[in-house]
Motif scaffolding. Sequence first.
Motif, PDB file in Angstrom:
ATOM      1  N   GLU A 294      14.474  18.044 -19.527  1.00  0.00           N
ATOM      2  CA  GLU A 294      15.614  17.678 -18.674  1.00  0.00           C
ATOM      3  C   GLU A 294      15.433  18.175 -17.247  1.00  0.00           C
ATOM      4  N   THR A 295      14.222  18.612 -16.912  1.00  0.00           N
ATOM      5  CA  THR A 295      13.961  19.187 -15.581  1.00  0.00           C
ATOM      6  C   THR A 295      14.459  18.274 -14.457  1.00  0.00           C
TER       7      THR A 295
ATOM      8  N   LYS B 117      17.996  22.848 -13.389  1.00  0.00           N
ATOM      9  CA  LYS B 117      16.803  22.873 -14.251  1.00  0.00           C
ATOM     10  C   LYS B 117      15.573  22.629 -13.387  1.00  0.00           C
ATOM     11  N   ALA B 118      14.713  23.639 -13.287  1.00  0.00           N
ATOM     12  CA  ALA B 118      13.607  23.548 -12.335  1.00  0.00           C
ATOM     13  C   ALA B 118      12.328  24.117 -12.919  1.00  0.00           C
TER      14      ALA B 118
END
Lengths: 459, 459
Positions: free
Chosen positions: B360-361, B389-390
């Motif tokens: 889900e980045t 989200k990274a």
Amino acid sequence: MSLLKTPKGTRDFSPKQMAIREGVFKVITECFKRHGAETIDTPVFELRETLKGKYGSEGSKLIYDLEDQGGELLSLRYDLTVPFARYIAMNKISSMKRYHIAKVYRRDNPAMTRGRYREFYQCDFDIAGPADPMITDAECIKIVHEILSDLKLGNFVIKVNHRRLLDGLFEFCGVPEDKFKTICAAVDKLDKAFWKDVRQEMIAKGLDEKTVDKIGEYVQLPRSNDLVEKLLNDKDLMQCQAAKEGLEGMKLLLKYCDIFGAIDKVRFDLSLARGLDYYTGVIYEAVLEGAELTKSSDPSQEQIGVGSVAGGGRYDELVGMFSAKDTKVPCVGVSIGIERLFSIMEARAEQQNEAIRTVETEVLVASAQENMLEERLKLCNYLWENGIKAEFSYKRDPKPLDQFQHAEKSSIPLVAIIGDKELKEESVTLRNTKTRKEVSVPRADLVKTVKDMIKSPES
Amino acid sequence: MSLLKTPKGTRDFSPKQMAIREGVFKVITECFKRHGAETIDTPVFELRETLKGKYGSEGSKLIYDLEDQGGELLSLRYDLTVPFARYIAMNKISSMKRYHIAKVYRRDNPAMTRGRYREFYQCDFDIAGPADPMITDAECIKIVHEILSDLKLGNFVIKVNHRRLLDGLFEFCGVPEDKFKTICAAVDKLDKAFWKDVRQEMIAKGLDEKTVDKIGEYVQLPRSNDLVEKLLNDKDLMQCQAAKEGLEGMKLLLKYCDIFGAIDKVRFDLSLARGLDYYTGVIYEAVLEGAELTKSSDPSQEQIGVGSVAGGGRYDELVGMFSAKDTKVPCVGVSIGIERLFSIMEARAEQQNEAIRTVETEVLVASAQENMLEERLKLCNYLWENGIKAEFSYKRDPKPLDQFQHAEKSSIPLVAIIGDKELKEESVTLRNTKTRKEVSVPRADLVKTVKDMIKSPES
């Protein structure tokens, strides 16, 4: 009756416990996804060969074997790391960041009040594949930091050490190389045992007193991150290549932990060893403070942690053990043990007398009259078809009071009441369980009204 | 290498398969919650005694036993129904509506392409406790109807029958009472075998030809809901109390299924028997159409369903088997078998070449310059701390093109680029992976801008 129990070291989860457990999983899963991980699942049992020789002699004794009923010899998984390495090798994957939340099995001595079970969940996050030094190791520590902070369980410490440094230290102190693993396992007991007992064990394992006492000097050094610098200045120790590599790695790791805002909880601890054989580099273990117990013999003495809630490290050789060509896939990972976290949260919920809802029902369909069963079924079906969570009494002619009491007990916010009057008017009487106020709503507006009332229950 | 496999009849789930699996679970869980169910969990193994004598002789042969390593004798759970009954009895629960989604284990002959595994998920919904006739039974059928409709897997049929009716029929045809269960098990094979073979089996089990052929007349009657009325007019059969009760129950059930809008898929089928011993009343089984296979011997003949995707029924005696005082807790439930549903959805996703994201980045933190690792870590950490989200490359100095390609391959919508210029300006260059457009954003606005761009990716 003897039958009425779960197997030793296992338990059921009641609906209330499930609600708490799902809350913990949510925090953990969100963290793993925030770090870009995908998820996999593997079978609960593996070929016995797959697990063999991966956990050291103490671990292997705890593996559950399945009976030989013909066919393959199988064992229940002992952790999620070995199945992950098997998955990576089997699918020839060169890099992957994955999480896996599942139950693992150990025939250990259960201590259920302290959260030690024979069947328990592990929440694993691992990074397989090439990476420059200490970057992924630091991310695993960051993940522990995030999860324990997000769960708000009080203060915690993440102890870190390096297997290369331990190897170097053993070499430097004069331990023969073939005894590194067994001496490492002895050091690992230092969080649960006194030095004098561990010292005795090392001597029994064949080390001379001089060697043992030299090890003792180091592993009993005060735990502190400054110790890294201090040891880097220990010229004798720095003669040893492995120790030097380990310490330099540790220094870099602490720097990245600082950048990640995690250094406040990280503590370099030369006595941390971790039980499992497969670690090759950085190792870490998180301990909740206030979850420390006193060592058995003398309560006024030394404190030891039994509150380990997460642990992991680098294991660069494990995937290679499954690969024909000895293909190396370096890996690092962390495992969060939720049983203890869960015990704490459960106790807290009990203490604070929190009302935990175990169902999400929005509407109870009820009637105060007899012969309304079919009408109740129709109305409930209508609500279901419109995505509203609804239920009704399974009695043909339930008492009005019983129905209202059920709504109150289960915290169902609305009761939809029908009777002859409502049927004639094509309406429904909506009762707010909390305020006990009732309003008449035309059938045509029912779904919208219910949805509005659920959204703002006070209006 | 022989090691590199999962045990026979089991499989791993890849990240893509997990994404599909989670989609199926979501539909099923939502349905269970819409009907007001709470959830529990039980251990993967039970005391061997708990499972003994619950599944009939054919089922018992398929149970996985754990090796006797000292202590209790254990077996892996064969279904979720017996553990549920054990839970109800052990906790002295008088009524409960629960769902349980978990893996069960059967040493069956695997047919993995057809979705038959040795380790597989069951999604169970059960209602324990008193209820007026057929209300809860109809709700279980409604649940199957909702789930199979929501999953959009094509047409399906829910076959229904009644164990009391079968008992009555056997009695009426002259089967001795002690042979009811074994004859029932023979009838159960009719969906996989020809009548002539089942007939032979019954004769081998000691029935005379006249009795067998009389059973044959009934179980081969055309499947239809009108048959209930027709049999109710069969004066000879109605002499038999059990048959009469069964048929009257069936009539009421069909009426409630009609009210629940589920009757279109429900089909009364006198040849449905269900294998398990513990059923005492209504039984049902859902079959996907188009998932029918031809019986082995002659492909041009009779069609049989191997596409059973859900099944269940009433089991009023099972909890009592665990209770000292033989306390009766009537139960009815349904089990959704997701492996087959899952196989179909997986094949469909493959066919339609759907791109399934497994991570889900939202942001890849990147740099085109060297010596930017620490700055990338800092920025990534800042995004994590703000709930974004990274991820970032684990190389110290990754190539710009490699980073952009990774973003495209993993469908990461945004790339946050930093370099000397950005550091000096206290800004970040945000690149839209799809459009390849870049904008410069002040650091102070970064989180808000990222969140906005994720929400409306086209703007």
